[in-house]
Design an enzyme around this catalytic site. Structure first.
Site, PDB file in Angstrom:
ATOM      1  N   SER A 116       0.181   4.614  -1.423  1.00 53.13           N
ATOM      2  CA  SER A 116       0.529   5.423  -0.272  1.00 53.13           C
ATOM      3  C   SER A 116      -0.681   6.003   0.462  1.00 53.13           C
ATOM      4  CB  SER A 116       1.437   6.566  -0.714  1.00 53.13           C
ATOM      5  OG  SER A 116       0.775   7.409  -1.630  1.00 53.13           O
ATOM      6  N   LYS A 123      -5.831  13.214   2.771  1.00 50.74           N
ATOM      7  CA  LYS A 123      -4.459  12.683   2.819  1.00 50.74           C
ATOM      8  C   LYS A 123      -3.494  13.797   3.226  1.00 50.74           C
ATOM      9  CE  LYS A 123      -1.281   9.957  -0.103  1.00 50.74           C
ATOM     10  NZ  LYS A 123      -1.053   9.432  -1.465  1.00 50.74           N
ATOM     11  N   SER A 136      -1.432   4.835  -5.973  1.00 54.26           N
ATOM     12  CA  SER A 136      -1.605   5.124  -4.552  1.00 54.26           C
ATOM     13  C   SER A 136      -3.040   5.350  -4.088  1.00 54.26           C
ATOM     14  CB  SER A 136      -0.773   6.349  -4.163  1.00 54.26           C
ATOM     15  OG  SER A 136       0.580   5.985  -4.084  1.00 54.26           O
TER      16      SER A 136
END
Lengths: 535, 477
Positions: free
Chosen positions: A154, A79, A178
């Site tokens: 996210s 990420k 997330s």
């Protein structure tokens, strides 16, 4: 590519047996990335040179018998809020669009040591603030199950990369759901570890007391391998505690051995649902759940009971208070954490010629380079901390947090796990969430408690809705008993095959089977209408 | 109307720990800009602070030395504000649970003792330094100082004059130096003070509106600023005006202060507990250990010197003024057991040397053994004080041992009675007129003869012995 059907552990076994090489595998996956990512939009940065260098290093490690692990040489993505030295780390923000960190996050260094191969940095909501990946200022990510839908957020880029066949596993971060929510939307397994189990050093902070890095993969066994490699005390993170009792590490080592046995075709009798005491809060049924999710949950409970688990209904007070408490605390911490993006030291800086003074320089830089959702939360947090409001908002939210924590603790004294849904609905269509932020915030209702309490929570596939979109369940366990939680996840996946459906998605090319591929126009046009920023 | 000045001081002191408060970077001064920093102290995205335990230890030492109550659980908070020298846009400090509270320090001004209460003592990180380049019209930032540990010691508004404020500061500085937590070099900014000043009608119990002057780094400026600011406020009140709460900037060159920002545009620092740092638990054992290792404080030392060694208040004050000087006195006294003589040498020759060389006591290399040798020789009459001064200078300049120098230069006093007898006899024979004058009652003539004899002996004669020989020979002549 046939290997896409394999899990990370499965590919790792082939690499360890020298049946395939990481260099070949990585070259293949980079080619696949080129073909697919234009549509999927998973990755903000693809670093081929770095990936090939790491693949070569992995092959060297594997050539030396006994030095590799099951993840050595297996391509993955990270990420883009986890710092990688020399590789740009943007947080999905124009503010850090060109920021190249000079140091690596501890978790990335740990993975590098075991010969991980990172092909790229995955998309996310800007600074991890969002539930759809649509607040990213840099890319629009599509759900590989249905390209007109969001992958969740996210950690949406991480989820879409694994579900879309660009990686065998991914690192995500979870502040209010997330990791679990995009794992649920994309038919994956994802773990939000116990707060303090994985070092946050190098994770670009959203809300420091809630953020935690964790794995996303096709099944619980893969998550066990990744978590085991990532977890452990770090002297650079004061909140990443020394494993005083040694129970976390001992549990993980044992789990790791069991995973290896299972992967090699053996059987392990400790992986079982028998006798587990599972609490099912009744209040979740009363909330506005998509009817199919409610049905799937009832079936899940039956299945668990058939497999020998004991499910009982329980109370869950303060569910309605958890969302405001979460958003106040997270926004307050974010308002401090994100103040450093002021254009002085690094990152973007206003180019306006008529800057009048320092304050003007700051506000223009931040106005120009931060997106609307980030600004909303900074303003909310700044308000919650301001003089005269601190007690009424921030402090009260902390008290609610304490009460929720106490209640969960008392519940887990009687039960092994708490079962619940991940989200009220399956993945929404692109462009339908951002206009109404409050509804978007409320969709975090089932996930934020794990962050407020610090407890580990695992998202597992458990069914599909009428559109064949994946539905997930969430198990919350005891602090530092992450290994047991993963073991239970493996047991669930031995009884069911929901987690295997993603194999088909991984093998689909971007245009195959997706009739709604360009619904609403091209990626650029949609992205611009969502964020007001042209790609 | 007569007014009373009310002063409160917030003293910031840089700690002399080896590394910074939240990372491993060294604490240095005067290094090339931006060479002593890392991702943590420059606040790069994702970097996290880890508390340096030594900073807590230094803070505990200080708490004990200034009589503070120690918090058993202490935490760090974030103080949020934007400024280019603050890379995280927040300073990690302590607001809600500072390490020390409710301390005090006794000071004495003009024979009156006063107890100055200390409101709190907390730990925090220092910011970087801005350098303005007027030629290029730009501002550059040096982050080397970022994360240097600071203690902030906040007094209650218990001080009533510039003199009291300076006495308090001197006392505090002495303590901080004695317990080894800071070198307190004001010129390098390692001791700075925010000065709060208000005035009120004499006898009133209510405080007037205060103004604050920040970051003052010389005693002279602090004293002057207090005097001028209280005068300004008094004049303002006498003219029927009102003092407004504001931050003022002291301009040393103009000898005046100027408004910087008023209460209305004061920052809202939005303090909240720093989630990156866990609470520090201070155990009773830890406190006991720090207490055991605490050196004798200057006030206790002064009391002992006056009571046990017979020094005067003034002497005791001077020899305990700086930890290096005090250490030297202790060591020389241990070797010589001559308290008064040692004090006299330190207050005289030693301080003069520091002045001549324009250096601090820590920079002058003089061992206690060497000074003790010089003090002893003089006291025992082996050399006279003028010669001894030369010896001391040579010891410092050339690093020779006092004994060696005296021998090499034949400086030892002549105490050989027969040599002195012979010399005096010869001098008397050469100066019959002086003998005549002496016998006629001109006692000064004896002085002249002593001078002649001393010159003949190269100035090394034991003056007492020489005097008695001359007196005897004169009376026999």
């Amino acid at each position: 590519m046939d290997l896409l059907k394999q899990t990370a552990g499965g590919v790792g076994l082939l690499l360890a047996d020298r049946k395939i090489s990481s260099v070949e595998l990585t070259a293949d996956i980079l080619k696949m990335t080129e073909e697919r990512d234009e549509v999927l939009g998973c990755l903000i940065t693809v670093d081929k040179a770095n990936a090939m260098k790491q693949a070569q290093a992995a092959d060297d490690l594997l050539a030396d018998v006994g030095t590799g692990s099951l993840l050595t040489g297996v391509p993955m993505v990270v990420k883009d809020n986890i710092s990688t030295a020399g590789i740009r780390t943007t947080c999905g923000s124009r503010m850090l669009e060109k920021y190249i960190p000079p140091y690596s996050a501890s978790v990335y260094s740990r993975l590098q040591k075991i010969g991980a191969v990172m092909t790229g940095k995955s998309n996310l909501d800007e600074f991890a603030m969002g539930s759809t990946c649509e607040t990213s200022a840099l890319r629009l990510t599509r759900n590989p199950w249905d390209h007109k839908r969001v992958p969740g957020g996210s950690s949406g880029g991480s989820a879409a990369a694994v579900a879309g066949g660009l990686a065998w596993y991914a690192l995500g971060s979870d502040t209010g759901g997330s990791i679990r929510q995009p794992a649920g939307y994309c038919g994956l397994t994802g773990l939000k570890p116990t707060y303090g189990a994985v070092s946050r050093y190098g994770l670009i902070a959203y809300a420091s007391s809630l953020d935690q890095i964790g794995p996303m993969a096709q099944d619980a066994a893969d998550c066990a391998l990744v978590f085991s490699a990532a977890a452990g005390p770090d002297k650079r993170d004061s909140t990443c505690v020394q494993d005083v009792s040694g129970s976390l590490r001992a549990g993980l080592d044992k789990l790791n051995r069991d995973v290896e046995i299972v992967l090699s075709g053996g059987s392990v009798d400790k992986i079982s649902l028998k006798g587990l005491k599972i609490a099912v809060p009744a209040v979740w049924r009363e909330h506005a759940l998509q009817p199919e999710i409610a049905d799937v949950l009832e079936k899940t409970i039956k299945k668990l009971e058939t497999a020998g688990a004991i499910c009982s209904e329980c109370d869950l007070p303060l569910l309605d208070e958890s969302i405001p408490a979460y958003y106040l605390i997270a926004s307050a911490e974010a308002s401090g954490n994100l103040s450093r993006y002021d254009g002085v030291q690094y990152g973007s800086r206003t180019q306006a010629a008529d800057v009048s003074d320092l304050a003007d320089f700051y506000s223009r830089t931040r106005a120009e380079y931060l997106g609307p959702e980030v600004k909303r939360r900074i303003m909310l947090g700044t308000f919650a901390l301001s003089s005269g409001y601190y007690d009424a908002w921030y402090l009260k939210a902390q008290r609610v947090r304490r009460l929720i924590k106490d209640y969960y603790q008392s519940l887990l004294a009687d039960y092994d796990y708490i079962l619940g849904p991940i989200t009220p609905a399956t993945a929404p269509e692109i462009g339908t969430s951002l206009e109404d932020p409050l509804t978007m915030y409320l969709s975090d209702i089932y996930t934020v408690a794990a962050n407020l309490t610090g407890l580990p929570a695992l998202a597992l596939p458990c069914g599909f809705d009428k559109n064949n979109l994946p539905i997930g369940l969430q198990l919350t366990g005891r602090a530092y008993q992450d290994a047991d939680l993963l073991r239970t996840g493996m047991a669930w996946q031995r009884e069911t095959d929901y987690h295997l459906r993603v194999q088909q998605i991984r093998q689909l090319g971007p245009a195959e089977g997706n009739t709604n591929l360009f619904a609403g126009g091209g990626n650029e046009k949609i992205h611009q209408s969502l964020t007001g920023v042209a790609l | 109307m007569t007014y009373e000045t009310v002063i409160g001081l917030e003293v910031h002191v840089e700690l002399s720990t080896a590394s910074k408060i939240f990372c491993g970077c060294p604490v240095t001064y005067g290094q090339e800009p931006n060479t002593k920093c890392c991702p943590v102290c420059t606040g790069l995205p994702g970097a996290l602070p880890v508390l340096n335990k030594n900073v807590v230890e230094y803070a505990l030492r200080t708490c004990l030395a200034v009589n503070c109550e120690i918090s058993r659980i202490t935490r760090f908070d974030r103080k949020n504000y934007f400024y280019p020298d603050l890379p995280k846009a927040y300073q990690i400090s302590q607001l809600y649970q500072p390490i020390g509270r409710n301390g005090w320090l006794d000071i004495e001004v003009n024979g009156t003792k006063r107890r100055v209460r200390i409101h709190e003592l907390h730990m925090e990180e220092d910011a970087g330094k801005l350098m303005h380049d007027p030629w290029e019209d730009q501002t550059l930032v040096d982050y080397n100082r970022c994360g240097v540990p600071l203690l902030e010691i906040v007094s209650e508004p218990d001080l009533r004059s510039a003199e009291e404020a300076l006495t308090y500061l001197e006392q505090l500085r002495g303590i901080l130096q004695f317990i080894g937590v800071s070198d307190c070099r004001m010129e390098e900014g390692s001791l700075r003070a925010d000065v709060n000043v208000s005035v009120r009608p004499a006898g009133s119990n209510e405080f007037g509106t205060r103004t604050e002057m920040k970051n003052m780094n010389s005693f002279k400026a602090i004293g002057r600023a207090i005097e001028k600011e209280s005068l300004r406020q008094i004049e303002l009140l006498n003219e029927g005006g009102r003092v407004i709460q504001e931050t003022r900037r002291w301009d040393e060159n103009k000898d005046a202060s100027f408004p910087m920002r008023s209460k209305e545009d004061a920052h809202d620092y939005r303090y909240f507990p720093d989630p990156d740092l866990t609470a520090v638990h201070v155990s009773e054992d830890w406190i006991d250990q720090v207490r055991r290792e605490l050196p004798e404080l200057p006030a206790d030392r002064r009391k002992r010197y006056i009571g046990e060694l017979g020094l005067s208040d003034y002497e005791a004050q001077i020899v305990t003024g700086h930890p290096v000087i005090s250490g030297l006195f202790e060591d020389v006294y241990d070797l010589t057991k001559l308290a008064k003589d040692t004090a006299s040498w330190i207050m005289g020759e030693y301080l003069q040397l520091l002045k001549d060389k324009n250096c601090g006591p820590e920079n002058l290399s003089l061992s206690a053994e060497d000074l003790a040798a010089v003090v002893s020789m003089t006291a025992e009459g082996k050399v006279n004080r003028v010669t001894a001064r030369k010896v001391l200078a040579a010891v410092i300049e050339d690093g020779v041992k006092p004994q060696t120098y005296i021998e090499q230069h034949g400086l030892a006093m002549v105490s050989d009675a027969s040599l002195l007898e012979d010399t005096v006899r010869r001098v008397l024979a050469e100066n019959p007129q002086s003998i005549e004058d002496y016998k006629n009652g001109k006692k000064k003539a004896a002085g002249f003869l002593v001078g002649q004899a001393m010159r003949a002996l190269g100035g090394k004669a034991d003056p007492q012995l020489l005097g008695s020989i001359i007196n005897r020979q004169l009376s026999e002549a």
